[in-house]
Design a protein around this motif. Structure first.
Motif, PDB file in Angstrom:
ATOM      1  N   UNK A  18       0.818  -1.204   0.000  1.00 26.61           N
ATOM      2  CA  UNK A  18       0.000   0.000   0.000  1.00 26.61           C
ATOM      3  C   UNK A  18       0.858   1.263   0.000  1.00 26.61           C
ATOM      4  N   UNK A  19       0.169   2.386  -0.149  1.00 24.88           N
ATOM      5  CA  UNK A  19       0.835   3.676  -0.032  1.00 24.88           C
ATOM      6  C   UNK A  19       1.464   3.815   1.352  1.00 24.88           C
ATOM      7  N   UNK A  20       0.743   3.411   2.393  1.00 25.19           N
ATOM      8  CA  UNK A  20       1.290   3.488   3.750  1.00 25.19           C
ATOM      9  C   UNK A  20       2.551   2.650   3.884  1.00 25.19           C
ATOM     10  N   UNK A  21       2.572   1.458   3.262  1.00 20.43           N
ATOM     11  CA  UNK A  21       3.772   0.618   3.296  1.00 20.43           C
ATOM     12  C   UNK A  21       4.951   1.354   2.672  1.00 20.43           C
ATOM     13  N   UNK A  22       4.686   2.080   1.587  1.00 17.75           N
ATOM     14  CA  UNK A  22       5.749   2.818   0.919  1.00 17.75           C
ATOM     15  C   UNK A  22       6.247   3.974   1.772  1.00 17.75           C
ATOM     16  N   UNK A  23       5.346   4.696   2.398  1.00 15.66           N
ATOM     17  CA  UNK A  23       5.762   5.817   3.243  1.00 15.66           C
ATOM     18  C   UNK A  23       6.572   5.310   4.428  1.00 15.66           C
ATOM     19  N   UNK A  24       6.192   4.117   4.947  1.00  7.35           N
ATOM     20  CA  UNK A  24       6.881   3.552   6.118  1.00  7.35           C
ATOM     21  C   UNK A  24       8.190   2.864   5.777  1.00  7.35           C
ATOM     22  N   UNK A  25       8.545   2.775   4.504  1.00  3.96           N
ATOM     23  CA  UNK A  25       9.738   2.007   4.134  1.00  3.96           C
ATOM     24  C   UNK A  25      10.950   2.478   4.921  1.00  3.96           C
ATOM     25  N   UNK A  26      11.573   1.568   5.632  1.00  4.32           N
ATOM     26  CA  UNK A  26      12.726   1.900   6.465  1.00  4.32           C
ATOM     27  C   UNK A  26      12.356   2.428   7.828  1.00  4.32           C
ATOM     28  N   UNK A  27      11.073   2.702   8.032  1.00  5.44           N
ATOM     29  CA  UNK A  27      10.576   3.184   9.331  1.00  5.44           C
ATOM     30  C   UNK A  27       9.343   2.358   9.708  1.00  5.44           C
ATOM     31  N   UNK A  28       9.518   1.062   9.981  1.00  2.00           N
ATOM     32  CA  UNK A  28       8.356   0.183  10.177  1.00  2.00           C
ATOM     33  C   UNK A  28       7.474   0.563  11.357  1.00  2.00           C
ATOM     34  N   UNK A  29       8.017   1.290  12.309  1.00  2.26           N
ATOM     35  CA  UNK A  29       7.228   1.674  13.487  1.00  2.26           C
ATOM     36  C   UNK A  29       6.548   3.026  13.336  1.00  2.26           C
ATOM     37  N   UNK A  30       6.587   3.595  12.147  1.00  4.36           N
ATOM     38  CA  UNK A  30       5.967   4.905  11.942  1.00  4.36           C
ATOM     39  C   UNK A  30       4.460   4.797  12.173  1.00  4.36           C
ATOM     40  N   UNK A  31       3.946   5.641  13.044  1.00  2.07           N
ATOM     41  CA  UNK A  31       2.529   5.590  13.416  1.00  2.07           C
ATOM     42  C   UNK A  31       1.637   6.014  12.264  1.00  2.07           C
ATOM     43  N   UNK A  32       0.382   5.545  12.317  1.00  2.71           N
ATOM     44  CA  UNK A  32      -0.588   5.930  11.283  1.00  2.71           C
ATOM     45  C   UNK A  32      -0.710   7.441  11.189  1.00  2.71           C
ATOM     46  N   UNK A  33      -0.683   8.112  12.337  1.00  7.85           N
ATOM     47  CA  UNK A  33      -0.816   9.569  12.350  1.00  7.85           C
ATOM     48  C   UNK A  33       0.333  10.227  11.599  1.00  7.85           C
ATOM     49  N   UNK A  34       1.542   9.675  11.753  1.00  4.52           N
ATOM     50  CA  UNK A  34       2.702  10.227  11.071  1.00  4.52           C
ATOM     51  C   UNK A  34       2.630   9.970   9.565  1.00  4.52           C
ATOM     52  N   UNK A  35       2.104   8.800   9.185  1.00  7.28           N
ATOM     53  CA  UNK A  35       1.907   8.514   7.760  1.00  7.28           C
ATOM     54  C   UNK A  35       0.932   9.515   7.160  1.00  7.28           C
TER      55      UNK A  35
ATOM     56  N   UNK B 160      10.700  11.249   7.141  1.00  8.32           N
ATOM     57  CA  UNK B 160      11.961  11.283   7.897  1.00  8.32           C
ATOM     58  C   UNK B 160      12.249  12.665   8.469  1.00  8.32           C
ATOM     59  N   UNK B 161      11.359  13.606   8.221  1.00 11.13           N
ATOM     60  CA  UNK B 161      11.464  14.980   8.710  1.00 11.13           C
ATOM     61  C   UNK B 161      12.815  15.609   8.336  1.00 11.13           C
ATOM     62  N   UNK B 162      13.102  15.691   7.039  1.00  7.27           N
ATOM     63  CA  UNK B 162      14.396  16.228   6.606  1.00  7.27           C
ATOM     64  C   UNK B 162      14.497  17.730   6.821  1.00  7.27           C
ATOM     65  N   UNK B 163      15.728  18.200   6.944  1.00  2.00           N
ATOM     66  CA  UNK B 163      15.995  19.637   7.002  1.00  2.00           C
ATOM     67  C   UNK B 163      16.159  20.214   5.603  1.00  2.00           C
ATOM     68  N   UNK B 164      16.668  19.380   4.691  1.00  2.00           N
ATOM     69  CA  UNK B 164      16.878  19.761   3.299  1.00  2.00           C
ATOM     70  C   UNK B 164      16.217  18.695   2.435  1.00  2.00           C
TER      71      UNK B 164
END
Length: 212
Positions: free
Chosen positions: A98-115, A152-156
């Motif tokens: 899913x789209x959520x799986x893609x957003x979470x790639x490398x961050x498996x514990x990313x909460x639904x709210x963060x997605x 990942x909340x990048x600065x750049x």
């Protein structure tokens, strides 16, 4: 955020790179301060994509220096650098699921709210989270790639031809999203051939010498 970070951002200068004896980058440089959009405009073959890859150490230049908040990026672990400096490829690869799986790639514990927050920041609704990523349009996939970087909340944020193959309306929505992100303090670089987009979105332009 520290004062140094707020005033310096990502700075590269004097970058040289050759492949098989042919120069790819020749004295290349760029300055990406927080909260501003920089359009990287140069002829095809000038090395725009290579420069962006150098900035996150996917490619190591033969000479020159890259600093993040005044510190050489060679002093940072590559994974730590890429959390702080996100790169969105021209055609972001969609992974199975899913789209959520893609957003979470490398961050498996990313909460639904963060997605959901990342999707909204990229200009998509939370309703996209459960959709199959492979079924999305090109413009939607580009936004999912952007959401994945933003999670990942990048600065750049570096974007390689983010509006390539998109229609004018979709390109305009991407441009609006980039302005919103810059207003939130993210330093943005978009590599583009679209001069109208550069004029509409960017605070400043950077360029590279043409191919030798």
């Amino acid at each position: 955020m520290s004062d140094a970070r707020a005033t310096t951002g990502l700075v590269a200068h004097g970058l040289h790179l050759a492949r098989a004896g042919r120069p790819v980058l020749r004295d290349a440089g760029i300055v990406l301060p927080p909260g501003r959009v920089t359009a990287l405009v140069a002829p095809s073959g000038a090395g725009k994509s290579t420069l962006l890859r150098c900035l996150v150490r996917l490619v190591e230049p033969d000479a020159g220096e890259i600093r993040l908040d005044g510190r050489p990026v060679t002093e940072l672990e590559a994974t730590a650098l890429r959390r702080r400096v996100g790169l969105v490829a021209q055609h972001p690869a969609m992974l199975p699921g899913t789209v959520a799986d893609n957003v979470r790639h490398g961050l498996p514990d990313l909460a639904d709210e963060a997605v959901g927050e990342a999707l909204r920041a990229a200009g998509l609704t939370e309703g996209f989270a459960g959709r199959p990523a492979a079924a999305l349009s090109g413009g939607e996939q580009a936004r999912v790639g952007l959401a994945r970087a933003l999670s990942r909340r990048p600065e750049i944020l570096l974007l390689d031809e983010p509006t390539a193959a998109l229609d004018e309306a979709a390109a305009g929505r991407i441009g609006t999203t980039l302005r919103t992100l810059a207003a939130d303090g993210i330093g943005i670089c978009l590599s583009t051939h679209d001069l109208a987009l550069a004029d509409a979105v960017a605070d400043t332009r950077a360029t590279l010498p043409g191919p030798a």
